[in-house]
Structures are given as C-alpha cells and as structure tokens.
Design a protein around this motif. Structure first.
Motif, PDB file in Angstrom:
ATOM      1  N   SER A   6      43.751  17.588  63.695  1.00  0.00           N
ATOM      2  CA  SER A   6      42.818  18.120  62.395  1.00  0.00           C
ATOM      3  C   SER A   6      42.899  17.013  61.344  1.00  0.00           C
ATOM      4  O   SER A   6      42.131  16.718  60.714  1.00  0.00           O
ATOM      5  CB  SER A   6      42.531  19.430  62.009  1.00  0.00           C
ATOM      6  N   LEU A   9      41.675  13.755  62.355  1.00  0.00           N
ATOM      7  CA  LEU A   9      40.116  13.835  62.484  1.00  0.00           C
ATOM      8  C   LEU A   9      39.619  13.831  61.163  1.00  0.00           C
ATOM      9  O   LEU A   9      38.146  13.501  61.214  1.00  0.00           O
ATOM     10  CB  LEU A   9      39.746  14.792  63.597  1.00  0.00           C
ATOM     11  N   ALA A  10      40.106  14.319  60.253  1.00  0.00           N
ATOM     12  CA  ALA A  10      39.612  14.828  59.013  1.00  0.00           C
ATOM     13  C   ALA A  10      38.961  13.638  58.313  1.00  0.00           C
ATOM     14  O   ALA A  10      38.103  13.168  57.478  1.00  0.00           O
ATOM     15  CB  ALA A  10      40.220  15.261  58.097  1.00  0.00           C
ATOM     16  N   GLN A  11      39.576  12.537  58.808  1.00  0.00           N
ATOM     17  CA  GLN A  11      38.981  10.880  57.979  1.00  0.00           C
ATOM     18  C   GLN A  11      37.880  10.556  58.691  1.00  0.00           C
ATOM     19  O   GLN A  11      37.401   9.518  58.098  1.00  0.00           O
ATOM     20  CB  GLN A  11      40.292   9.799  58.307  1.00  0.00           C
ATOM     21  N   TYR A  12      37.396  11.167  59.833  1.00  0.00           N
ATOM     22  CA  TYR A  12      36.129  10.728  60.255  1.00  0.00           C
ATOM     23  C   TYR A  12      35.076  11.846  60.042  1.00  0.00           C
ATOM     24  O   TYR A  12      34.121  11.288  60.071  1.00  0.00           O
ATOM     25  CB  TYR A  12      36.503  10.573  61.906  1.00  0.00           C
ATOM     26  N   TYR A  13      35.572  13.006  60.072  1.00  0.00           N
ATOM     27  CA  TYR A  13      34.781  14.164  59.631  1.00  0.00           C
ATOM     28  C   TYR A  13      35.321  15.279  58.718  1.00  0.00           C
ATOM     29  O   TYR A  13      36.395  15.640  58.988  1.00  0.00           O
ATOM     30  CB  TYR A  13      33.973  14.902  61.135  1.00  0.00           C
ATOM     31  N   SER A  14      34.787  15.398  57.423  1.00  0.00           N
ATOM     32  CA  SER A  14      35.529  15.971  56.384  1.00  0.00           C
ATOM     33  C   SER A  14      35.507  17.439  56.750  1.00  0.00           C
ATOM     34  O   SER A  14      36.648  18.453  56.049  1.00  0.00           O
ATOM     35  CB  SER A  14      34.797  16.066  55.008  1.00  0.00           C
ATOM     36  N   GLY A  15      34.646  18.007  57.859  1.00  0.00           N
ATOM     37  CA  GLY A  15      34.869  19.259  58.186  1.00  0.00           C
ATOM     38  C   GLY A  15      36.031  19.761  58.680  1.00  0.00           C
ATOM     39  O   GLY A  15      36.515  20.925  58.615  1.00  0.00           O
ATOM     40  N   ASN A  17      38.841  19.426  57.518  1.00  0.00           N
ATOM     41  CA  ASN A  17      39.933  19.683  56.509  1.00  0.00           C
ATOM     42  C   ASN A  17      40.087  21.029  56.274  1.00  0.00           C
ATOM     43  O   ASN A  17      41.220  21.602  55.763  1.00  0.00           O
ATOM     44  CB  ASN A  17      39.290  19.029  55.157  1.00  0.00           C
TER      45      ASN A  17
END
Length: 360
Positions: A6, A9-15, A17
C-alpha cells in the motif's frame, strides 16, 4: 506485506494512504484473523478428528472431565496460523518488535506442539517432561530478553514503569533481562495452567491482549502519551496490529472452544498465547499492569504453587484440587458458571488496568 504494498501504491493513488494508519491496519488485522479462524476452524477440527488427535484425560482429574476424552486437541495451531498470517499481512515488517514477538509466539508454540504430540501419539497425559519444557522456554525467553535489551534505543525501553504513580521510572540495567525473562516464561505457564475448562483461558487472553493493544497504541503515540502522562516509547505502536490479530484469532477460536468445546487449544495454543502476552507487555513497558489485568492467570498459578508447597510441608491440601478452577468444580459448581465468573473477574481487572492510563 500489504502495508509495504500500500505504501508503494500510494504514490500512484492517494487512497492507499488509508492503510498507513495503525487504526485501520489493526481493524483489518482483527477481521483477517477472525475470518481465517472461522474458515479454517471446521477444516482443522475434521482433520484432527479423522486422525484421532484427541484429548487424553488425566486419571487424577475431575470425574466430569472423563466425557471430554476424544475431543480434538492442538487447535491452538489454528490461532497461530491466524495470528501470524494477519500480522505478516498488516504489520510494518521493518519493525524489530514485530519479529521479536513472532519469534517468541512461534517458539513457544513449537514447544507446546511437541508437548501435545507426545500426549497424543504416546498417550501420555503428562506430555513433554517439565525439565525439557522449561529449558526450551528459558532459551527462547532469555534470547528475546537479551535481544530487546541489546537493541534498546531509548532509556525508557529498559526502565520499569510503576502504574498509578506519575513519573516513577526505575532504571533496571541488567535486571531488565531477568524481569523480561520471568514475565515471558511465567505468563506462558500461567495461561497454560488456566487452560483447563472450555473457553476459560481464551477469552481472558483476548481481553488482556486487547487492553495491551490499547497501551501499545497510546504508548507509541507521542501526543497521546504526553496528554496521558505515560512514557512515550517510539515504535511500539506497531504492537497494536499484533494484538488485534490475537484478538481476532482468539474470538474465532472461541467460536469452536466455547462450552461444550468442539476443540481444545492444547499446549501449542496456551503456551504461545501466554508468551505473546508476556513479550508484548515487556515491549510496551507494562509488566506490572499485566500482573493486574491477568489476575486470573496469576491466581491460578499461585493456587498450584501453594497447593504443592503446603502438601510437601504438611501432607495436607489447601484446595480440593489445583489449579483453582478444579477446586470449584469439586465443590459442585457447573463448568459454565466457573468459566463465566472468571471471565467477569477478568473484565473488571482489565478495566482496573486501563484506569492506570488516567489515574496517575
């Protein structure tokens, strides 16, 4: 593992986080462990039954226990699978505390597995000889204590925190290793002694584990620890995820272990869960609070010590049978009454322990 994923992946989609928050990962840890327990539980019970991995009842035990013979045992392996899987999925695996607590939990679980195996395969209700059991418990407990002592990064990690009294911190030095060793090994054996009735040990373990999770979260958060006036220990907040996994796995196991039990946890469960509580209490610096919240475990252990000592001195018994829950059985208390009353006492003791967060 999923925590690291996660984070990537947070660097592509902030959700993504949202999975960085301890509270979210703890909730997911509880639900993951609970789901694993409920799904795997029936399969494991059928497996244990088909291979006749069942309980051997002691000849000198209460007569009411004879009907329990043949009930599948070693169900504690289910708890270990759920706890370890959930912890690995949702914890920050860069934390040394996570690996130490998993090492202790699995190490004591292995000792319990050998003990149960001897009971089941050889039909010996005594299992692994006490001297070998305590030797390996000591090896694992002392190893964990030494690692924690030698990797401590802040003074508070090796100081004794006195509950209900503000700003009383006692520097332990090498005595920290001794204290940590006795807490881990002692708690492991205390839970094992308590595990004598259906569901008697698992719910107090869940309650104490959940409360230690609260301590871990607050102690590892600078703002909350400052507000409450409790010592701040960096990094221990990650223990709340492990405690959440323990709670979820324990509740899932209780589904099958409640009276009348479909499966017993055996030493593989009792020894590992007790050690897990002990090492978490050491990490979050709440050994004395564990003594309060785990009062049922303490009293059960003391009843055995007193019974043995008094019998050797006088040839007489204090209790009709030890541990204490057997005493009440022989007095004619129904098993469910003993179990629920011990649960109620644990709830009260856990609340007293939690009160130490504010009453200082």
């Amino acid at each position: 593992m999923l925590f690291s994923l996660s984070e990537y992946l947070a660097q592509y989609y902030s959700g993504f986080n949202v999975f960085q928050y301890l509270t979210m990962r703890t909730i997911l840890g509880v639900l993951t462990a609970l789901t694993i327990s409920l799904i795997v539980g029936p399969v494991m019970i059928r497996f244990l039954s088909s291979y006749k991995i069942s309980q051997n009842v002691r000849d000198d035990g209460p007569v009411s226990h004879y009907s329990k013979a043949g009930t599948p045992t070693m169900g504690g392996a289910l708890i270990l699978v759920a706890v370890v899987t959930s912890t690995l999925l949702w914890s920050d695996l860069s934390s040394r505390f996570v690996w130490i607590v998993l090492f202790v939990t699995l190490g004591f679980g292995l000792i319990g597995w050998v003990d149960d195996y001897k009971k089941v395969v050889y039909g010996n209700s005594r299992g692994l000889p006490a001297r070998y059991k305590y030797f390996w418990q000591s090896v694992i407990g002392l190893s964990a204590a030494l690692v924690l002592f030698n990797t401590a990064q802040f003074p508070i990690e090796t100081q004794l925190v006195v509950p209900f009294i503000k700003n009383i911190l006692i520097d332990l030095g090498w005595m920290y290793v001794v204290l940590a060793y006795f807490v881990i090994v002692g708690c492991s054996n205390a839970v094992n002694l308590t595990d004598g009735l259906d569901g008697l040990a698992i719910l107090p373990t869940v309650l104490v584990g959940g409360a230690l999770g609260v301590f871990a979260y607050l102690t590892g958060n600078f703002n909350f620890s400052t507000y409450l006036g409790i010592p701040y220990v960096p990094g221990v907040g990650e223990m709340v995820v492990f405690c959440g996994a323990l709670v979820g796995a324990g509740l899932g196991f209780l589904w099958f272990n409640t009276y009348p039990a479909q499966v017993f946890m055996g030493d593989v469960g009792a020894l590992s869960l007790g050690a897990a509580l002990g090492v978490v209490a050491v990490i979050v610096r709440q050994e004395l609070v564990l003594f309060i919240m785990g009062g049922i475990f303490v009293v059960e252990t003391l009843s055995v010590i007193l019974q043995v000592a008094w019998f050797k001195l006088t040839g007489r018994r204090i209790f009709r049978m030890a541990p204490l829950h057997h005493h009440f059985e022989l007095k004619g208390w129904p098993e469910p009454r003993i179990i629920v009353r011990f649960w109620i006492i644990t709830v009260v003791l856990v609340l007293i322990g939690l009160a130490s967060l504010k009453i200082r």
